[in-house]
Write a protein that holds these residues in place. Structure first.
Motif, PDB file in Angstrom:
ATOM      1  N   GLU A   1      50.256 -44.059 -47.212  1.00 41.46           N
ATOM      2  CA  GLU A   1      50.021 -42.621 -47.135  1.00 41.46           C
ATOM      3  C   GLU A   1      51.341 -41.867 -47.040  1.00 41.46           C
ATOM      4  O   GLU A   1      51.525 -40.846 -47.676  1.00 41.46           O
ATOM      5  N   GLN A   2      52.269 -42.391 -46.234  1.00 41.26           N
ATOM      6  CA  GLN A   2      53.579 -41.757 -46.083  1.00 41.26           C
ATOM      7  C   GLN A   2      54.342 -41.767 -47.407  1.00 41.26           C
ATOM      8  O   GLN A   2      54.972 -40.783 -47.772  1.00 41.26           O
ATOM      9  N   GLU A   3      54.278 -42.880 -48.141  1.00 37.57           N
ATOM     10  CA  GLU A   3      54.957 -42.960 -49.439  1.00 37.57           C
ATOM     11  C   GLU A   3      54.372 -41.966 -50.434  1.00 37.57           C
ATOM     12  O   GLU A   3      55.093 -41.355 -51.211  1.00 37.57           O
ATOM     13  N   VAL A   4      53.058 -41.767 -50.390  1.00 39.47           N
ATOM     14  CA  VAL A   4      52.424 -40.791 -51.267  1.00 39.47           C
ATOM     15  C   VAL A   4      52.894 -39.393 -50.892  1.00 39.47           C
ATOM     16  O   VAL A   4      53.230 -38.582 -51.757  1.00 39.47           O
ATOM     17  N   LEU A   5      52.952 -39.095 -49.592  1.00 37.18           N
ATOM     18  CA  LEU A   5      53.430 -37.781 -49.159  1.00 37.18           C
ATOM     19  C   LEU A   5      54.868 -37.545 -49.601  1.00 37.18           C
ATOM     20  O   LEU A   5      55.213 -36.482 -50.095  1.00 37.18           O
ATOM     21  N   VAL A   6      55.721 -38.553 -49.433  1.00 41.78           N
ATOM     22  CA  VAL A   6      57.123 -38.423 -49.828  1.00 41.78           C
ATOM     23  C   VAL A   6      57.233 -38.250 -51.331  1.00 41.78           C
ATOM     24  O   VAL A   6      58.027 -37.463 -51.823  1.00 41.78           O
ATOM     25  N   SER A   7      56.408 -38.975 -52.087  1.00 40.84           N
ATOM     26  CA  SER A   7      56.488 -38.881 -53.547  1.00 40.84           C
ATOM     27  C   SER A   7      56.010 -37.532 -54.063  1.00 40.84           C
ATOM     28  O   SER A   7      56.283 -37.173 -55.185  1.00 40.84           O
ATOM     29  N   ASN A   8      55.308 -36.768 -53.235  1.00 38.80           N
ATOM     30  CA  ASN A   8      54.847 -35.444 -53.632  1.00 38.80           C
ATOM     31  C   ASN A   8      55.632 -34.344 -52.920  1.00 38.80           C
ATOM     32  O   ASN A   8      55.191 -33.216 -52.835  1.00 38.80           O
ATOM     33  N   GLN A   9      56.805 -34.685 -52.444  1.00 41.03           N
ATOM     34  CA  GLN A   9      57.644 -33.749 -51.720  1.00 41.03           C
ATOM     35  C   GLN A   9      58.372 -32.821 -52.690  1.00 41.03           C
ATOM     36  O   GLN A   9      58.882 -33.253 -53.709  1.00 41.03           O
ATOM     37  N   LEU A  10      58.400 -31.541 -52.361  1.00 38.60           N
ATOM     38  CA  LEU A  10      59.168 -30.587 -53.150  1.00 38.60           C
ATOM     39  C   LEU A  10      60.641 -30.827 -52.901  1.00 38.60           C
ATOM     40  O   LEU A  10      61.046 -31.128 -51.787  1.00 38.60           O
ATOM     41  N   GLY A  11      61.440 -30.686 -53.932  1.00 39.64           N
ATOM     42  CA  GLY A  11      62.874 -30.864 -53.761  1.00 39.64           C
ATOM     43  C   GLY A  11      63.603 -30.705 -55.069  1.00 39.64           C
ATOM     44  O   GLY A  11      63.058 -30.210 -56.058  1.00 39.64           O
ATOM     45  N   VAL A  12      64.839 -31.171 -55.072  1.00 38.00           N
ATOM     46  CA  VAL A  12      65.697 -30.990 -56.239  1.00 38.00           C
ATOM     47  C   VAL A  12      66.404 -32.277 -56.634  1.00 38.00           C
ATOM     48  O   VAL A  12      67.397 -32.246 -57.355  1.00 38.00           O
ATOM     49  N   TYR A  13      65.877 -33.396 -56.161  1.00 38.37           N
ATOM     50  CA  TYR A  13      66.484 -34.683 -56.485  1.00 38.37           C
ATOM     51  C   TYR A  13      65.463 -35.598 -57.151  1.00 38.37           C
ATOM     52  O   TYR A  13      64.259 -35.350 -57.095  1.00 38.37           O
ATOM     53  N   LYS A  14      65.970 -36.643 -57.738  1.00 38.51           N
ATOM     54  CA  LYS A  14      65.131 -37.600 -58.456  1.00 38.51           C
ATOM     55  C   LYS A  14      63.971 -38.054 -57.571  1.00 38.51           C
ATOM     56  O   LYS A  14      64.162 -38.419 -56.423  1.00 38.51           O
ATOM     57  N   GLY A  15      62.773 -37.978 -58.136  1.00 36.92           N
ATOM     58  CA  GLY A  15      61.566 -38.375 -57.411  1.00 36.92           C
ATOM     59  C   GLY A  15      60.851 -37.222 -56.727  1.00 36.92           C
ATOM     60  O   GLY A  15      59.688 -37.344 -56.358  1.00 36.92           O
ATOM     61  N   ASP A  16      61.526 -36.104 -56.550  1.00 37.37           N
ATOM     62  CA  ASP A  16      60.908 -34.928 -55.930  1.00 37.37           C
ATOM     63  C   ASP A  16      60.101 -34.142 -56.962  1.00 37.37           C
ATOM     64  O   ASP A  16      60.390 -34.196 -58.149  1.00 37.37           O
ATOM     65  N   ILE A  17      59.121 -33.396 -56.479  1.00 36.65           N
ATOM     66  CA  ILE A  17      58.471 -32.397 -57.311  1.00 36.65           C
ATOM     67  C   ILE A  17      59.446 -31.226 -57.381  1.00 36.65           C
ATOM     68  O   ILE A  17      59.906 -30.724 -56.360  1.00 36.65           O
ATOM     69  N   ALA A  18      59.784 -30.808 -58.599  1.00 34.08           N
ATOM     70  CA  ALA A  18      60.795 -29.763 -58.790  1.00 34.08           C
ATOM     71  C   ALA A  18      60.375 -28.458 -58.127  1.00 34.08           C
ATOM     72  O   ALA A  18      59.236 -28.015 -58.274  1.00 34.08           O
ATOM     73  N   GLU A  19      61.310 -27.876 -57.408  1.00 33.69           N
ATOM     74  CA  GLU A  19      61.085 -26.563 -56.798  1.00 33.69           C
ATOM     75  C   GLU A  19      60.792 -25.543 -57.904  1.00 33.69           C
ATOM     76  O   GLU A  19      61.506 -25.481 -58.900  1.00 33.69           O
ATOM     77  N   ASN A  20      59.761 -24.778 -57.704  1.00 25.80           N
ATOM     78  CA  ASN A  20      59.427 -23.739 -58.678  1.00 25.80           C
ATOM     79  C   ASN A  20      60.426 -22.593 -58.549  1.00 25.80           C
ATOM     80  O   ASN A  20      60.998 -22.367 -57.489  1.00 25.80           O
ATOM     81  N   PHE A  21      60.643 -21.905 -59.641  1.00 25.68           N
ATOM     82  CA  PHE A  21      61.455 -20.693 -59.619  1.00 25.68           C
ATOM     83  C   PHE A  21      60.930 -19.736 -60.668  1.00 25.68           C
ATOM     84  O   PHE A  21      60.206 -20.120 -61.575  1.00 25.68           O
ATOM     85  N   GLN A  22      61.290 -18.485 -60.503  1.00 16.02           N
ATOM     86  CA  GLN A  22      60.898 -17.449 -61.452  1.00 16.02           C
ATOM     87  C   GLN A  22      62.146 -16.635 -61.775  1.00 16.02           C
ATOM     88  O   GLN A  22      62.805 -16.122 -60.882  1.00 16.02           O
TER      89      GLN A  22
END
Length: 189
Positions: free
Chosen positions: A35-56
């Motif tokens: 569960e923790q690995e799934v949470l980390v893999s869906n973490q917002l961020g700006v590095y490899k493996g992160d969900i890319a931070e949205n911007f406008q």
């Protein structure tokens, strides 16, 4: 008094319960770890493996575009400045890349670090000079540059269809670097 046969049964029963309890605790720990690995893999961020931070940001036509609006496509986000020699060197590569992938499920986006530019006119001249054929956005205040924790430019991100950062390249990209990159699934050969 417990006879020897009942004592053996009772001991086996106790060991069985002990074995099951230990394995249950281990499985619970393994489930928590997953569960923790799934949470980390869906973490917002700006590095490899992160969900890319949205911007406008605003494009040349004054329209506001969001990174999230490109979900479902592979996205290449390139941060650049007109005065940056490596940015000038790699711009023809990005233009050629856009030509190769434009009819597929790919999008190239240029983010100009406009805060570091003398004016927007210079950016437009740069884009026209290199015949840029992809969307270019203005980061006037440097907010996206800060969010993405740029340590220099150019910096390029490969983002998959789910919005996950597959690669972060600090510095110039070359055709050789991306030609066989798994992100492009052999499309650049």
């Amino acid at each position: 008094m417990i006879d020897r046969k009942n004592f053996i049964y009772l001991a086996i029963l106790c060991f069985t319960f002990l074995f099951l309890a230990i394995n249950y605790e281990r499985s619970d720990t393994a489930i928590k770890r997953m569960e923790q690995e799934v949470l980390v893999s869906n973490q917002l961020g700006v590095y490899k493996g992160d969900i890319a931070e949205n911007f406008q940001l605003q494009n040349f036509n004054g329209e506001q575009l969001q990174l999230e609006s490109f979900r479902g496509k592979k996205v290449i986000v390139n941060f650049f400045a007109t005065w940056c020699a490596p940015c000038q060197e790699e711009m023809p590569i990005l233009v050629a890349l856009q030509e190769k992938v434009e009819n597929e499920n790919f999008v190239v986006i240029g983010v100009n670090v406009t805060k570091e530019e003398p004016n927007r006119k210079r950016v437009r001249e740069f884009v026209e000079h290199f015949n840029v054929n992809f969307e270019v956005l203005y980061d006037d205040e440097g907010e996206v540059m800060d969010i993405y924790q740029l340590i220099g430019i150019p910096t390029t991100f490969f983002i998959d269809e789910e919005g996950k950062i597959v690669e972060r390249i600090n510095g110039i990209i070359t055709l050789e670097m991306i030609k066989n990159h798994p992100f492009f699934e052999g499309r650049l050969n």
